[in-house]
Design a protein around this motif. Structure first.
Motif, PDB file in Angstrom:
ATOM      1  N   GLU A 107      12.067 -23.745  -6.077  1.00  0.00           N
ATOM      2  CA  GLU A 107      13.227 -24.559  -5.695  1.00  0.00           C
ATOM      3  C   GLU A 107      14.492 -24.242  -6.475  1.00  0.00           C
ATOM      4  OE1 GLU A 107      14.509 -29.309  -5.520  1.00  0.00           O
ATOM      5  OE2 GLU A 107      12.606 -28.705  -6.416  1.00  0.00           O
ATOM      6  N   PHE A 108      14.370 -23.981  -7.771  1.00  0.00           N
ATOM      7  CA  PHE A 108      15.561 -23.855  -8.617  1.00  0.00           C
ATOM      8  C   PHE A 108      15.974 -22.407  -8.855  1.00  0.00           C
ATOM      9  CE2 PHE A 108      14.832 -28.242  -9.080  1.00  0.00           C
ATOM     10  CZ  PHE A 108      16.004 -28.811  -9.551  1.00  0.00           C
ATOM     11  N   LEU A 109      15.390 -21.495  -8.127  1.00  0.00           N
ATOM     12  CA  LEU A 109      15.728 -20.089  -8.303  1.00  0.00           C
ATOM     13  C   LEU A 109      17.109 -19.748  -7.741  1.00  0.00           C
ATOM     14  CD1 LEU A 109      14.876 -17.262  -9.219  1.00  0.00           C
ATOM     15  CD2 LEU A 109      13.718 -16.971  -7.016  1.00  0.00           C
ATOM     16  N   GLY A 110      17.464 -20.345  -6.596  1.00  0.00           N
ATOM     17  CA  GLY A 110      18.703 -19.964  -5.940  1.00  0.00           C
ATOM     18  C   GLY A 110      19.800 -21.008  -5.949  1.00  0.00           C
ATOM     19  N   LEU A 111      19.623 -22.116  -6.679  1.00  0.00           N
ATOM     20  CA  LEU A 111      20.620 -23.191  -6.681  1.00  0.00           C
ATOM     21  C   LEU A 111      21.793 -22.852  -7.592  1.00  0.00           C
ATOM     22  CD1 LEU A 111      18.348 -26.380  -6.925  1.00  0.00           C
ATOM     23  CD2 LEU A 111      19.282 -25.301  -4.862  1.00  0.00           C
ATOM     24  N   PHE A 138      12.034 -30.566 -18.667  1.00  0.00           N
ATOM     25  CA  PHE A 138      12.104 -30.094 -17.281  1.00  0.00           C
ATOM     26  C   PHE A 138      11.370 -28.770 -17.178  1.00  0.00           C
ATOM     27  CE2 PHE A 138      13.930 -27.407 -13.987  1.00  0.00           C
ATOM     28  CZ  PHE A 138      13.960 -28.254 -12.893  1.00  0.00           C
ATOM     29  N   ILE A 139      10.542 -28.641 -16.152  1.00  0.00           N
ATOM     30  CA  ILE A 139       9.864 -27.381 -15.843  1.00  0.00           C
ATOM     31  C   ILE A 139      10.081 -27.099 -14.368  1.00  0.00           C
ATOM     32  CG2 ILE A 139       7.670 -26.133 -15.783  1.00  0.00           C
ATOM     33  CD1 ILE A 139       6.733 -27.895 -18.120  1.00  0.00           C
ATOM     34  N   ALA A 140      10.686 -25.973 -14.052  1.00  0.00           N
ATOM     35  CA  ALA A 140      11.027 -25.650 -12.667  1.00  0.00           C
ATOM     36  C   ALA A 140       9.776 -25.334 -11.860  1.00  0.00           C
ATOM     37  CB  ALA A 140      11.980 -24.460 -12.634  1.00  0.00           C
ATOM     38  N   GLY A 146      17.127 -19.891 -11.771  1.00  0.00           N
ATOM     39  CA  GLY A 146      18.295 -19.057 -11.599  1.00  0.00           C
ATOM     40  C   GLY A 146      19.331 -19.401 -12.651  1.00  0.00           C
ATOM     41  N   ALA A 147      20.490 -18.704 -12.604  1.00  0.00           N
ATOM     42  CA  ALA A 147      21.556 -18.963 -13.578  1.00  0.00           C
ATOM     43  C   ALA A 147      22.044 -20.399 -13.488  1.00  0.00           C
ATOM     44  CB  ALA A 147      22.707 -17.988 -13.351  1.00  0.00           C
ATOM     45  N   GLY A 148      22.123 -20.932 -12.270  1.00  0.00           N
ATOM     46  CA  GLY A 148      22.565 -22.318 -12.102  1.00  0.00           C
ATOM     47  C   GLY A 148      21.621 -23.308 -12.754  1.00  0.00           C
ATOM     48  N   LEU A 153      20.325 -27.143 -17.118  1.00  0.00           N
ATOM     49  CA  LEU A 153      19.440 -27.559 -18.211  1.00  0.00           C
ATOM     50  C   LEU A 153      20.226 -27.826 -19.485  1.00  0.00           C
ATOM     51  CD1 LEU A 153      16.353 -25.167 -17.976  1.00  0.00           C
ATOM     52  CD2 LEU A 153      16.298 -27.656 -17.828  1.00  0.00           C
ATOM     53  N   ARG A 154      21.163 -26.925 -19.787  1.00  0.00           N
ATOM     54  CA  ARG A 154      21.972 -27.104 -20.999  1.00  0.00           C
ATOM     55  C   ARG A 154      22.902 -28.302 -20.862  1.00  0.00           C
ATOM     56  NH1 ARG A 154      21.993 -21.420 -20.377  1.00  0.00           N
ATOM     57  NH2 ARG A 154      24.035 -21.492 -19.347  1.00  0.00           N
ATOM     58  N   ALA A 155      23.488 -28.480 -19.685  1.00  0.00           N
ATOM     59  CA  ALA A 155      24.435 -29.579 -19.489  1.00  0.00           C
ATOM     60  C   ALA A 155      23.758 -30.941 -19.617  1.00  0.00           C
ATOM     61  CB  ALA A 155      25.101 -29.450 -18.116  1.00  0.00           C
TER      62      ALA A 155
END
Length: 254
Positions: A107-111, A138-140, A146-148, A153-155
């Motif tokens: 899910e979080f690869l292309g967001l 959090f674990i994707a 992805g970069a997003g 995660l940092r934010a």
């Protein structure tokens, strides 16, 4: 003569895809791993709305069970939002990873960062409302970021994150554990055979890594060979390792 204390070897175990959709398989996995680990030293990776068909806030009985598990000491992680990959991957490499490494579940690869942050924030709120405490991290889904996702995660300052090769702190980037996760696959015969071989190798390798991670999924209960392998692998690993929580890694070197 001063004796050198041997480093502690840890075993960190997680149940993925925890959702009302998979309540019965999750129960079977808990019943399997709980007596081997000798208690609640394992993690649950909770999906707020699996494939858009199982919103946690509409399953109050299951939410109460999550809170009971959390109260008993089970760590709770946010595990995506839908778990389904609905992105249009523009990069050929990313598209290849999405096709080969998972069945439409990265899910979080292309967001982008904005959408990743929205899903993380709303998912975190839903899970925390259910368990009555902060999530452990959090674990994707499919361990694919992805970069997003990394920016989000940092934010949002999640305490911990994990991919297939490491556990780290998103804000500082500090790596807390290294090495591949031992996991099983039920999707195809070839993947099942491969995962059984990897687990067998993990059972005979010397305990070199300070932390060994093991992950199980609801689909594992569909094949007796996988259940037998999980049982044997965990029983073998606990002979030389101490069951630990992810949060125990915060005070330990990678």
């Amino acid at each position: 003569m001063t004796m050198t204390k041997a480093p502690q070897r840890r075993l960190v175990v997680s149940i993925h895809d925890v959702s009302p959709t998979f309540e019965q398989p999750v129960d079977r996995l808990v019943d399997l791993i709980h007596p081997i680990l000798g208690g609640q030293k394992f993690a649950m990776l909770v999906v707020p709305d699996h494939w858009g068909a199982a919103p946690l806030h509409r399953a109050p009985a299951f939410a109460r069970r999550l809170r009971d598990w959390a109260d008993a000491g089970v760590e709770m992680f946010l595990h995506g939002w839908f778990h389904r990959d609905d992105s249009e991957h523009r990069s050929a490499i990313t598209a290849l990873r999405a096709r080969t490494m998972t069945a439409r579940e990265g899910e979080f690869l292309g967001l982008d960062a904005s959408e990743a942050e929205r899903r993380m924030r709303e998912g975190r709120d839903m899970v925390q409302d259910a368990i009555g405490r902060p999530v452990a991290g959090f674990i994707a889904p499919a361990w694919l970021y992805g970069a997003g996702a990394h920016a989000a995660l940092r934010a949002l300052d999640f305490p911990l994150a994990e991919d297939h090769m490491r556990v780290w702190q998103p804000r500082s980037g500090a790596v807390l554990a290294r090495g591949p996760v031992v996991t099983w696959a039920s999707r195809t015969r070839a993947r099942t055979a491969s995962s059984l071989a990897v687990a067998a190798a993990a059972r005979v390798l010397p305990p070199v890594l300070p932390t060994m991670r093991v992950a199980v999924h609801p689909g594992d209960v569909t094949k007796p060979s996988l259940i037998r392998s999980i049982d044997r692998t965990l029983r073998t690993l606990v002979r030389h390792r101490t069951p630990a929580r992810y949060t125990d890694l915060l005070g330990a070197a990678a």
